[in-house]
Write a protein that holds these residues in place. Structure first.
Motif, short mmCIF file in Angstrom:
data_model
loop_
_atom_site.label_atom_id
_atom_site.label_comp_id
_atom_site.label_asym_id
_atom_site.label_seq_id
_atom_site.Cartn_x
_atom_site.Cartn_y
_atom_site.Cartn_z
N SER A 8 0.83 -1.20 0.00
CA SER A 8 0.00 0.00 0.00
C SER A 8 0.87 1.26 0.00
CB SER A 8 -0.88 -0.03 1.25
OG SER A 8 -1.99 0.75 1.12
N CYS A 9 1.94 1.24 0.78
CA CYS A 9 2.88 2.36 0.82
C CYS A 9 3.56 2.54 -0.53
CB CYS A 9 3.94 2.14 1.89
SG CYS A 9 3.32 2.28 3.59
N ALA A 10 3.95 1.44 -1.15
CA ALA A 10 4.62 1.51 -2.46
C ALA A 10 3.68 2.11 -3.51
CB ALA A 10 5.10 0.13 -2.88
N ARG A 11 2.41 1.69 -3.50
CA ARG A 11 1.44 2.25 -4.46
C ARG A 11 1.22 3.74 -4.19
NH1 ARG A 11 -0.93 -2.75 -3.40
NH2 ARG A 11 -2.37 -1.84 -1.89
N ALA A 12 1.11 4.11 -2.92
CA ALA A 12 0.92 5.53 -2.57
C ALA A 12 2.14 6.35 -2.98
CB ALA A 12 0.65 5.67 -1.07
N ASP A 13 3.33 5.76 -2.86
CA ASP A 13 4.56 6.46 -3.25
C ASP A 13 4.58 6.73 -4.75
OD1 ASP A 13 7.22 7.55 -2.53
OD2 ASP A 13 7.93 5.93 -3.83
N VAL A 14 4.11 5.78 -5.54
CA VAL A 14 4.07 5.98 -7.00
C VAL A 14 3.17 7.17 -7.33
CG1 VAL A 14 3.24 4.97 -9.17
CG2 VAL A 14 4.63 3.60 -7.61
N VAL A 51 -6.07 14.49 -6.51
CA VAL A 51 -5.77 13.29 -5.73
C VAL A 51 -6.03 13.62 -4.27
CG1 VAL A 51 -3.96 11.69 -4.99
CG2 VAL A 51 -4.02 12.46 -7.35
N VAL A 52 -6.64 12.68 -3.56
CA VAL A 52 -6.84 12.81 -2.12
C VAL A 52 -6.11 11.65 -1.44
CG1 VAL A 52 -8.47 12.89 -0.20
CG2 VAL A 52 -9.08 13.91 -2.41
N PHE A 53 -5.18 12.01 -0.56
CA PHE A 53 -4.50 11.03 0.28
C PHE A 53 -5.18 11.06 1.64
CE2 PHE A 53 -1.27 12.08 -2.80
CZ PHE A 53 -0.59 10.89 -3.01
N ARG A 54 -5.58 9.90 2.15
CA ARG A 54 -6.12 9.81 3.52
C ARG A 54 -5.12 9.04 4.35
NH1 ARG A 54 -11.76 8.97 6.41
NH2 ARG A 54 -11.67 11.20 5.96
N PHE A 55 -4.65 9.69 5.40
CA PHE A 55 -3.70 9.09 6.33
C PHE A 55 -4.43 8.87 7.65
CE2 PHE A 55 -1.41 12.15 3.59
CZ PHE A 55 -0.68 11.24 2.83
N GLU A 56 -4.44 7.62 8.12
CA GLU A 56 -5.13 7.29 9.37
C GLU A 56 -4.14 6.78 10.40
OE1 GLU A 56 -9.18 5.50 8.75
OE2 GLU A 56 -8.33 5.17 6.74
N GLY A 121 -0.36 4.92 10.28
CA GLY A 121 -0.50 3.47 10.23
C GLY A 121 -1.37 2.97 9.10
N ALA A 122 -1.99 3.87 8.32
CA ALA A 122 -2.84 3.46 7.20
C ALA A 122 -2.90 4.58 6.16
CB ALA A 122 -4.25 3.13 7.68
N ILE A 123 -2.96 4.17 4.89
CA ILE A 123 -3.02 5.13 3.78
C ILE A 123 -4.01 4.64 2.74
CG2 ILE A 123 -1.76 6.20 1.86
CD1 ILE A 123 0.81 5.75 3.37
N THR A 124 -4.83 5.56 2.26
CA THR A 124 -5.65 5.29 1.08
C THR A 124 -5.47 6.46 0.12
OG1 THR A 124 -7.62 6.22 2.13
CG2 THR A 124 -7.38 3.83 2.21
N VAL A 125 -5.58 6.18 -1.16
CA VAL A 125 -5.40 7.20 -2.19
C VAL A 125 -6.61 7.14 -3.11
CG1 VAL A 125 -3.94 8.04 -4.06
CG2 VAL A 125 -2.91 6.92 -2.08
N ASP A 126 -7.19 8.30 -3.38
CA ASP A 126 -8.30 8.42 -4.31
C ASP A 126 -7.92 9.43 -5.39
OD1 ASP A 126 -10.80 8.31 -5.54
OD2 ASP A 126 -11.69 9.73 -4.14
#
Length: 128
Positions: A8-14, A51-56, A121-126
């Motif tokens: 998930s981190c690798a995808r968010a980094d891209v 792009v919206v990054f959600r960090f939880e 501890g958690a990331i989602t990308v939209d």
């Protein structure tokens, strides 16, 4: 060791690295340390409009100047996986120390006129 969170981190980094030149449109922060949520809205992303990054489960948040939100652009952005065990990369000790109760974490850095650093501890990308 591979994990779903590392992937998930690798995808968010891209996605983060493609956001160079985007504008920091909005930054929403809620909750308390360790359980906080940060929504980072970027506009004018070259390949995605926005792009919206959600960090939880945000443990640490540092923002240089909130007055720049809405006009600051992104010079550089990265997301780095921090494993539960083993050495963390240089520089992380200045923002948070590794300890046994922590699970895997992500270290997010955004540089431009506005500088943001967080550990979560958690990331989602939209991507819109």
């Amino acid at each position: 060791m591979s994990s779903d969170f590392a992937a998930s981190c690798a995808r968010a980094d891209v996605v983060a690295r493609r956001c160079v030149g985007a504008v920091v449109d909005r930054l929403d922060v809620s909750g308390a340390a360790g359980s906080g949520v940060v929504d980072l809205h970027l506009a004018q992303v070259a390949d995605a409009g926005g792009v919206v990054f959600r960090f939880e489960s945000v443990r640490v948040l540092s923002v240089s100047d909130l007055a720049l939100v809405g006009e600051a652009f992104v010079d550089e952005m990265s997301v780095m996986h921090l494993p539960k065990t083993g050495a963390w990369p240089p520089g992380t000790g200045s923002i948070i120390d590794l300890h046994d109760e922590m699970g895997e974490q992500a270290w997010v850095r955004l540089h431009g006129p506005l500088v943001l650093a967080l550990v979560c501890g958690a990331i989602t990308v939209d991507a819109a």
